[in-house]
Design an enzyme around this catalytic site. Structure first.
Site, PDB file in Angstrom:
ATOM      1  CD  GLN A 113       6.341 -19.398  14.853  1.00 57.94           C
ATOM      2  OE1 GLN A 113       7.328 -18.987  15.415  1.00 57.94           O
ATOM      3  NE2 GLN A 113       6.263 -20.613  14.326  1.00 57.94           N
ATOM      4  NE  ARG A 152      -3.854   4.406  -1.081  1.00 58.61           N
ATOM      5  CZ  ARG A 152      -4.847   4.146  -0.252  1.00 58.61           C
ATOM      6  NH1 ARG A 152      -4.778   4.527   1.003  1.00 58.61           N
ATOM      7  NH2 ARG A 152      -5.932   3.540  -0.684  1.00 58.61           N
ATOM      8  CB  VAL A 192       5.212   0.294  -2.731  1.00 53.39           C
ATOM      9  CG1 VAL A 192       5.681   0.325  -4.183  1.00 53.39           C
ATOM     10  CG2 VAL A 192       6.327  -0.169  -1.804  1.00 53.39           C
ATOM     11  CG  ASP A 231      12.849 -16.162   8.980  1.00 54.69           C
ATOM     12  OD1 ASP A 231      11.939 -16.631   9.688  1.00 54.69           O
ATOM     13  OD2 ASP A 231      13.147 -16.615   7.861  1.00 54.69           O
ATOM     14  NE  ARG A 270       1.866 -33.785  30.392  1.00 56.10           N
ATOM     15  CZ  ARG A 270       0.689 -34.060  29.848  1.00 56.10           C
ATOM     16  NH1 ARG A 270       0.032 -33.102  29.228  1.00 56.10           N
ATOM     17  NH2 ARG A 270       0.197 -35.259  29.902  1.00 56.10           N
ATOM     18  NE  ARG A 312      10.898 -19.396   0.435  1.00 59.34           N
ATOM     19  CZ  ARG A 312      10.120 -19.711   1.468  1.00 59.34           C
ATOM     20  NH1 ARG A 312       9.305 -20.732   1.397  1.00 59.34           N
ATOM     21  NH2 ARG A 312      10.179 -19.003   2.578  1.00 59.34           N
ATOM     22  NE  ARG A 317      -3.229   2.196   3.206  1.00 55.82           N
ATOM     23  CZ  ARG A 317      -2.779   3.080   4.084  1.00 55.82           C
ATOM     24  NH1 ARG A 317      -1.562   2.953   4.584  1.00 55.82           N
ATOM     25  NH2 ARG A 317      -3.534   4.095   4.444  1.00 55.82           N
ATOM     26  N   GLY A 334      12.164 -19.198  12.171  1.00 52.22           N
ATOM     27  CA  GLY A 334      13.314 -18.292  12.150  1.00 52.22           C
ATOM     28  C   GLY A 334      14.393 -18.731  11.174  1.00 52.22           C
ATOM     29  CB  ALA A 338      11.785 -20.151  28.040  1.00 51.66           C
TER      30      ALA A 338
HETATM   31  O1  F6P Z   1      11.401 -17.341   6.014  1.00 51.74           O
HETATM   32  C1  F6P Z   1      10.187 -17.432   6.658  1.00 51.74           C
HETATM   33  C2  F6P Z   1       9.919 -18.852   7.087  1.00 51.74           C
HETATM   34  O2  F6P Z   1       8.651 -18.896   7.729  1.00 51.74           O
HETATM   35  C3  F6P Z   1      10.986 -19.490   7.962  1.00 51.74           C
HETATM   36  O3  F6P Z   1      10.891 -19.098   9.305  1.00 51.74           O
HETATM   37  C4  F6P Z   1      10.707 -20.951   7.744  1.00 51.74           C
HETATM   38  O4  F6P Z   1      11.887 -21.709   7.915  1.00 51.74           O
HETATM   39  C5  F6P Z   1      10.280 -21.000   6.296  1.00 51.74           C
HETATM   40  O5  F6P Z   1       9.845 -19.697   5.948  1.00 51.74           O
HETATM   41  C6  F6P Z   1       9.175 -21.984   6.008  1.00 51.74           C
HETATM   42  O6  F6P Z   1       8.966 -21.990   4.638  1.00 51.74           O
HETATM   43  P1  F6P Z   1       7.716 -22.659   3.923  1.00 51.74           P
HETATM   44  O7  F6P Z   1       6.522 -21.786   4.150  1.00 51.74           O
HETATM   45  O8  F6P Z   1       8.101 -22.722   2.495  1.00 51.74           O
HETATM   46  O9  F6P Z   1       7.519 -23.994   4.565  1.00 51.74           O
END
Ligand code: F6P
Length: 323
Positions: free
Chosen positions: A255, A25, A23, A128, A163, A72, A21, A171, A187
């Site tokens: 995530q 605008r 970019v 990441d 547990r 990709r 958005r 990441g 943790a």
């Molecule tokens: O680069 C983002 C990411 O979510 C990484 O954290 C993870 O290793 C990878 O992509 C997972 O890729 P895909 O969605 O192709 O399984």
């Protein structure tokens, strides 16, 4: 420059839409035409290119994912593929690109510019946070908050059942998501690729904690950890401490989704504007990022090749706070 293209590539990240958005605008604000290239390099090769106007990007600042889709592309790693992509850009009279993505995206953009001379400015879009040249990447803040929300819930059940939970976060080769999750989630241990800890150390730490009458444990494992993934690490710990009731949770692609946080929307908007204005000011082969609250442009080559260091102070914090 009269016409630019924008695309998202690699793993999607919350805030990519806010960047698209910004970019679009910013380009319109400067009187430049802007085209959306669907599915990253893959759509560039196939000519999946559509004109965008202000309304094309209305009501997306708050949406997760990417309206331009992402992929990709294997074909783009070949010279023939890049030639096809270049031909499509020429056909559409696109003179410059804004690439929103991560390492792989910028590796492709850098090569493409060297071979065909298409100026490109990058916007760091990946959960990441593993890109040199920016303190934070678009999507990282949201991903950490999503993971932390899951970890809080895991903690409830871990505590009720006495547990140990081995929680794997994303990441790729970096521990950037794992560290704030460990600190914020309370943790006992965090395992990251940047600082290898042996299984023996993990076992010893847990045994010491058990002696101190701790009854539930959280171990955050970055998916790229060299000692293994959460499942294999949990199995080794279980072998050494059979009386420990251990479970594994892989948080996974949750995530990557969801509405971007306020911080991600702001970052994406800042960087989207900076990418277009950089391009119009003659920049090429650089990524726009924010370092120490200042806008900087870093050559793709550096973003790709230089390792962003983990703050060792954070690792120490996990140790101190789990006493
Ligand atoms: O680069 C983002 C990411 O979510 C990484 O954290 C993870 O290793 C990878 O992509 C997972 O890729 P895909 O969605 O192709 O399984």
């Amino acid at each position: 420059m009269k016409r630019i293209g924008v695309f998202t590539s690699g793993g999607d990240a919350p805030g990519m839409n806010a960047a698209v958005r910004a970019v679009v605008r910013t380009a319109l604000y400067h009187g430049i035409e802007v085209y959306g290239i669907m599915r990253g390099y893959s759509g560039m090769i196939k000519g999946e290119i559509v004109k965008l106007d202000s309304t094309s990007v209305a009501n997306i600042v708050q949406r997760g994912g990417t309206i331009l889709k992402s992929a990709r592309s294997q074909r783009f790693t070949t010279k023939e593929g890049r030639q096809e992509a270049f031909d499509q850009l020429v056909n559409h009279r696109i003179e410059g690109l804004v690439a929103i993505g991560g390492n792989g995206t910028f590796t492709g953009a850098e090569l493409f510019e060297r071979e065909f001379g298409i100026p490109t400015v990058g916007a760091p879009g990946t959960i990441d946070n593993d890109l040199y040249g920016t303190d934070y990447t678009i999507g990282y803040d949201t991903a950490v908050n999503t993971a932390l929300d899951a970890i809080d819930k895991i903690r409830d059940t871990a505590d009720s059942h006495d547990r140990a939970f081995f929680v794997e976060v994303m990441g790729r080769d970096s521990g950037y998501i794992a560290i704030p999750c460990a600190i914020g989630g309370g943790a006992e241990i965090v395992l990251v690729p940047e600082q290898v800890q042996s299984i023996d150390t993990v076992i010893e730490t847990l045994q010491v904690a058990r002696k101190r009458q701790k009854s539930s444990f959280l171990i955050i494992v970055a998916e790229g950890d060299e000692e293994g993934n959460a499942t294999t690490i949990a199995a080794k710990v279980k072998e050494a401490i059979p009386e420990m009731d251990a479970r594994v949770t892989v948080i996974g692609h949750i995530q990557r989704g969801g509405a971007p946080s306020a911080a991600d929307r702001l970052l994406a908007s800042q960087i989207g504007i900076a990418a277009v204005e950089g391009l119009l000011n003659g920049m090429r082969n650089v990524m726009a990022g924010i370092v120490d609250r200042k806008l900087v442009y870093t050559p793709f080559q550096e973003c790709i090749s230089r390792k962003k260091m983990i703050n060792q102070g954070f690792m120490r914090m996990v140790e101190i706070l789990s006493v």
